[in-house]
Design an enzyme around this catalytic site. Structure first.
Site, short mmCIF file in Angstrom:
data_model
loop_
_atom_site.label_atom_id
_atom_site.label_comp_id
_atom_site.label_asym_id
_atom_site.label_seq_id
_atom_site.Cartn_x
_atom_site.Cartn_y
_atom_site.Cartn_z
N LEU A 20 0.81 -1.22 0.00
CA LEU A 20 0.00 0.00 0.00
C LEU A 20 0.84 1.26 0.00
O LEU A 20 0.40 2.31 -0.46
CB LEU A 20 -0.94 0.02 1.22
CG LEU A 20 -1.97 -1.11 1.31
CD1 LEU A 20 -2.77 -1.00 2.60
CD2 LEU A 20 -2.90 -1.08 0.11
N SER A 22 5.13 2.95 1.30
CA SER A 22 6.39 2.73 2.01
C SER A 22 7.00 4.06 2.40
O SER A 22 6.70 5.10 1.81
CB SER A 22 7.37 1.94 1.13
OG SER A 22 7.66 2.66 -0.05
N GLY A 23 7.87 4.02 3.42
CA GLY A 23 8.59 5.19 3.90
C GLY A 23 10.04 4.85 4.16
O GLY A 23 10.56 3.83 3.68
N ALA A 26 9.69 1.86 7.00
CA ALA A 26 8.64 0.85 7.02
C ALA A 26 7.93 0.74 5.68
O ALA A 26 7.95 1.68 4.87
CB ALA A 26 7.63 1.16 8.11
N VAL A 28 4.04 -0.68 4.16
CA VAL A 28 2.69 -1.08 4.58
C VAL A 28 2.09 -1.99 3.51
O VAL A 28 2.10 -1.65 2.32
CB VAL A 28 1.80 0.15 4.81
CG1 VAL A 28 0.40 -0.28 5.24
CG2 VAL A 28 2.41 1.07 5.86
N LYS A 44 2.10 -2.97 8.89
CA LYS A 44 3.24 -2.07 8.80
C LYS A 44 4.49 -2.84 9.20
O LYS A 44 4.65 -3.20 10.37
CB LYS A 44 3.03 -0.86 9.72
CG LYS A 44 4.17 0.15 9.70
CD LYS A 44 3.83 1.34 10.59
CE LYS A 44 4.97 2.35 10.62
NZ LYS A 44 4.62 3.52 11.48
N ASP A 121 2.38 14.32 12.95
CA ASP A 121 2.61 14.05 11.53
C ASP A 121 1.29 14.03 10.78
O ASP A 121 1.03 13.15 9.95
CB ASP A 121 3.36 12.72 11.34
CG ASP A 121 3.91 12.56 9.92
OD1 ASP A 121 4.06 13.60 9.22
OD2 ASP A 121 4.18 11.43 9.51
#
Length: 481
Positions: A20, A22-23, A26, A28, A44, A121
């Site tokens: 779904l 990403s960062g 992490a 998802v 996550k 955030d």
């Protein structure tokens, strides 16, 4: 853990499917629980190798916060496994971009604020919806969240630069009010299509953030007075002058009162009972007002109800109330036109008698301008401002007080003409009687218009009713000319 080019990792109790998002730390995934329910969740997955000390602390805080909270509009932590993955009950949907559920997101923020939790955030990507057909909002990604009292101060940069409060960037010293700034940026972006500090580069973004220039709101699309007020107070660079959490939650544009809940139907029903009573007593104006207020609660009640049969029964009742509101609308409109003609004649006579009173004459001109502006398409807000100005002056004349610079006031804050002292500057006589009557008529017109404007600006309710197939009839019944 699987690398960027690999498929989803394996996790006990869940079947992971597509990614779904990403960062930095992490990724998802959409997943299904292996239980009989086949519940859809979001997983996550955090790469432990990429975590530094601060990131580990953030992760532990996120887990601690999510384990301790349960709210309809906040993602729920379902499971945590040492691999390290968080399973949350996030709807398999998409981030908020064009749909703004102010009441839902504000309800979630109020829930967090009462527990001294700051998200830190807030951005459209972290406000999720289940679908466009039956949107259900959830606040997500608590990776930067902290336990913060309103007076706590932090010094570590957290969040996304576009939505980061100026005090966090410029001073690196901030408190819980940074979340309110982020809400303002999200609202600005939803209304105007881009955030207020949209930039081509980070250096340009930083320059805009550090600037002392007041954020000006575009003229288009036109905003309601309440919406503009809220946006300007959220986007106040100085946190000490920014709207407080209490005032934000109580702001009329946010309208937490009409958020869908288990009490919505009971509140609507209570108002309908009052409406029927006033209707039977022959008070058409009061009955119509109560019917329309009831509809303000029936809309969220329909949105909240999940049982198909009960929802159809509610819709059938609403249809009956709309039909009666249409009939009452015709009665009230006819009566208001007659009062307006009567008021115009009295105003003309009063104007003739005020030729030796320049200040009174000027106030009457403002009142006439308000009435004229009320008849113009889209002139309601200007009409209300003129009503407030004219009434303020007329009341001061009755009371014999010195003139003062015009400052708009809520109509509820204006004194009743009956409460004004008789030993006023305007002496007893025919002119004072006409002036007293004029003030009463103008206050009634202004309150009436204010109520209609509020109904017309209930865009969220209208959008919901569009999906229920009732919007046109309700809008027609609750909007009077």
């Amino acid at each position: 853990m699987a690398g960027p080019g690999w498929g989803p990792p394996r996790l006990d109790g869940f079947i992971l499917t597509e990614r779904l998002g990403s960062g930095t730390y992490a990724t998802v995934y959409k997943a299904y629980a292996k239980k009989d329910t086949r519940e859809v969740v979001a997983i996550k997955c955090v790469s432990k190798k990429s975590l530094n000390k601060a990131s580990v602390e953030n992760l532990l805080t996120e887990i601690e916060i999510l384990k301790g909270i349960r709210h309809r509009h906040i993602v729920q932590l379902k499971d945590f496994q040492e691999v390290t993955c968080l399973a949350s009950s996030i709807p398999a949907g998409f981030c908020l971009r064009r749909w703004l559920g102010s009441s839902c997101s504000t309800s979630a923020l109020q829930f967090l604020h009462e527990r001294n939790i700051s998200h830190l955030d807030l951005k459209p990507q972290n406000i999720l919806l289940s679908s466009l057909e039956k949107p259900h909002l959830k606040l997500a990604d608590f990776g930067f969240a902290q336990h913060m009292s309103p007076w706590d101060e932090k010094h570590v940069l957290r969040g996304s630069p576009l939505y980061m409060a100026p005090e966090m960037v410029c001073q690196r010293q901030y408190d819980a009010r940074v979340d309110l700034w982020s809400v303002g940026v999200i609202l600005y972006e939803a209304l105007f299509g881009q955030p207020p500090f949209a930039s081509r580069s980070f250096s340009e973004l930083e320059e805009k953030i550090r600037s002392n220039r007041v954020i000006e709101l575009p003229l288009r699309p036109a905003l309601s007075q309440d919406c503009r007020d809220l946006l300007q107070r959220l986007l106040e660079r100085d946190p000490s002058r920014r709207i407080s959490f209490q005032d934000f939650f109580a702001h009329p544009w946010v309208d937490l009162e009409h958020m869908p809940s288990g009490e919505s139907l009971a509140q609507a029903t209570a108002l309908v009972v009052q409406a029927v009573k006033k209707d039977q007593e022959g008070d058409a104006a009061a009955a119509l007002s109560l019917y329309c207020k009831a509809l303000d609660f029936f809309v969220p009640a329909l949105h909240y109800e999940v049982d198909t049969q009960r929802k159809e029964a509610i819709k059938a009742k609403v249809g009956q109330y709309v039909s009666r509101a249409e009939e009452l609308k015709a009665i009230v409109s006819s009566s208001n036109r007659a009062l307006l003609r009567q008021g115009t004649s009295a105003r003309d006579l009063l104007r003739e008698m005020a030729r030796d009173k320049p200040r009174l004459l000027a106030a009457l001109e403002v009142a006439s301008a308000a009435v004229a502006k009320e008849d113009e398409a889209g002139g309601e807000q200007d009409a209300l401002a003129l009503y407030q100005h004219g009434l303020g002056e007329l009341l001061l004349l009755l009371a014999g007080e010195a003139p003062s610079p015009y400052t708009p006031k809520p109509l509820a804050a204006l004194p009743s003409p009956r409460a004004l002292p008789l030993s006023a500057a305007e002496p007893p006589g025919r002119r004072r009687e006409l002036l007293h009557t004029e003030v009463q008529n103008l206050m009634a017109r202004a309150e009436y218009l204010k109520e209609q404007v509020k109904m017309r600006e209930s865009h969220w309710e209208a959008e919901t009713l569009d999906k229920e197939g009732l919007s046109e009839s309700v809008r027609s019944s609750c909007t009077l000319q």
